[in-house]
Each structure stands twice: as C-alpha cells, then as structure tokens.
Design a protein around this motif. Structure first.
Motif: not given
Length: 333
Positions: A61, A233, A237, A240-241
C-alpha cells in the motif's frame, strides 16, 4: 471530439445539486498541494526510515493512514499485554513523525489561505451537498468562515456534540434559527480533522482557524488517536479502507446513494483509483454533469467524458473554465 469550454457563469444557474472537489481545488488555493501524495513528499525529502519503507512494501500500500493505524494497533496490543517490543513502538513513532513532518511541509497555515475563504464559501453555498476528496483543511476553514459571516445560510458537516458524526445526518438539511438554506459537507476519503481512538471511536477535532492544524498535530503526537483519511492506494484498497470506517462507509452508502439531479466536478482528475465514487452515484438520478477544465485541455475533456458516461450513463456534460469568474477562489465580486 472538440468540446466547448464555457465560463462558469454561463452554466452556474443550472447547477445546485452536488459538487465534488478534487486535488485541483486545493492546488488552486495553494500550489504546495501539487504534491498530491504525502508519501511521495516523504520519500523525496528522505523522511522515511528503512523499517517504515518495509511496512509499505509488506502491506502493498501507499496509504499513510493505513500503515499508521496497523502499527499503532500492534503497539497498543503489545502494551496492553505487557509484551516487551520496543521495535514496534519505534516503528509507529517513525510512521507518525514522518506523516506529521510531511503534513507540516505541504499544508499551508491559515493566514496563507485566509483571503481565499470568502470566494470558496460563496462557491460552495450554492450546492445542496459538497463532497471534498481532499485531506486538507481548506474547505473546513471555509465552513468556519461562513459560521462567522453568514447567518442566513449554513454549511454543515453533520458532526454534533463532542465531534461525533450524527447517524441521522439528513436532519441537518433543515434550516434552524435565522438560516434560510443549508449545504451539507462530507469527506468521502476522510480529512486531517477526523481521527479515531483506541476503541475505534471516530470524531472530529475542534479548534478555530489558525489553531486547528496545530491542534490536530498535537493530538497525533499524544498517541491517543490516529488520523482518519485515505490518502493513497488503488480503488480496491480505498474501498477496503472505507468499509473499515463507520463515517466513511456511511458517506459511501448513504450520502453518495442519495437522489440528485445535477453534479459539478471541480479539480478532480477522475483517476482509476477513485471511479468507485462515481459508480456509486449511477442510479441517483443525475441528469446533467459539469466538469472544470484547466488550460482548455481537450484531451482531458475527451477522457473524462468517456469515463463519466460509462459510469453514469448517457448524461449531457458541460465543461467550464476552472479559472473563470465565480469558480472557487475566483469570486464574482
């Protein structure tokens, strides 16, 4: 295809729905934001130790916030269980201090942007909803400017007492006291002013104007909180965050999913890593889109027209000059 790029004033009256502000909006206010990436600045300035670089590589990342949160949580677990592990805590301090130094180097002080706030406020207040994709404090400072100067309109970020985001955020659309109208402000990728504590409670850090940036950095140094913003990202990503945050996931599910007829995009390059936001708005009723263009760039127009119509369907698109009168910090009067 060649697109007509008009002054903002020619189309402004057609757009009062949602506005999305990207990094170009911050750069228009202060060129220090042209870095865009905090990690790129840290690497260029040789602020990152080898241990910290290994963390970014291991977790695949470039997101500062994610790495800081992972190491902070690991350090807290070790501390709670009485595990002797100074290296984990030192790694946390390394990531934290690197992030603080990068923010201090890039982010302007309040006095450097103060003169821009009236124009920014007037631009933002015309919309029902504003989505700022930027981690910086410029839009927050414009909100605070409005509190002091305009009693008939309010820009609200839906954080209540104690800086806690309110579940029933839509009630803030209703004007109170002497207000006649409102704008709701959200941060789909978080913001410097947002943080979370050891038990994952999320809240906004309060302070006024020039003291806000230093208050945020002081809270980070306290080891009591970590910042809540998604700085880098891929789209996978970032999603997902977003799902790992109550605030960000609420904005993604509920706010982006609200009905709207018009959409204005200012300073957002519509990179592959952010298209998930546009796709989330596909079925919200958008009938017209306006996109800012810097330097009359026809290549940009053709690229984003294709992206927008693939994500939203065959909607008409207006292109406007990002430096024209009435845009962001280019006030009408």
């Amino acid at each position: 295809m060649t697109y007509v790029i008009r002054p903002w004033s020619d189309i402004a009256n057609h757009y009062h729905g949602t506005a999305i502000l990207g990094n170009g909006a911050s750069i228009a206010v202060n060129p220090s934001f042209s870095y865009g990436s905090l990690l790129a600045h840290a690497r260029t300035s040789q602020l990152i130790a080898s241990d910290v670089e290994r963390l970014f590589h291991f977790f695949r990342t470039t997101d500062f916030e994610l790495i800081l949160r992972i190491v902070w949580q690991a350090s807290n677990v070790n501390k709670s269980l009485g595990i002797e592990d100074s290296r984990t805590h030192e790694a946390y301090l390394g990531v934290r201090d690197c992030l603080i130094q990068s923010v201090q180097a890039i982010h302007p002080e309040f006095e450097q942007v103060r003169a821009n706030l009236p124009g920014i406020y007037q631009f933002l207040k015309r919309f029902d909803t504003v989505l700022s994709l930027n981690y910086d404090l410029i839009v927050y400072w414009a909100l605070m400017y409005g509190y002091d100067q305009d009693y008939e309109h309010a820009i609200k970020d839906c954080f209540g007492a104690g800086g806690i985001f309110q579940d029933d955020w839509s009630r803030f659309r209703t004007p109170i006291y002497r207000q006649r109208s409102t704008t709701l402000l959200f941060y789909p990728h978080g913001n410097l002013a947002l943080c979370r504590d050891r038990i994952e409670q999320e809240f906004k850090i309060h302070n006024r104007d020039s003291g806000l940036l230093q208050s945020i950095l002081t809270r980070w140094r306290s080891e009591e909180v970590v910042p809540l913003f998604v700085s880098e990202g891929t789209w996978e990503q970032k999603v997902s965050s977003i799902r790992n945050s109550y605030y960000l996931s609420t904005v993604y599910r509920e706010v982006l999913g609200c009905e709207r007829e018009t959409l204005v995009i200012y300073g957002w390059g519509l990179g592959d890593q952010d298209i998930h936001l546009l796709q989330r708005m596909r079925s919200t009723g958008i009938r017209r889109v306006a996109v800012s263009v810097y330097g009359r760039n026809q290549i940009f127009c053709n690229r984003v027209a294709s992206i927008i119509q693939e994500a939203l369907g065959a909607v008409p698109i207006d292109f406007f000059d990002s430096q024209s009168i009435g845009c962001l910090n280019n006030p009408s009067t």
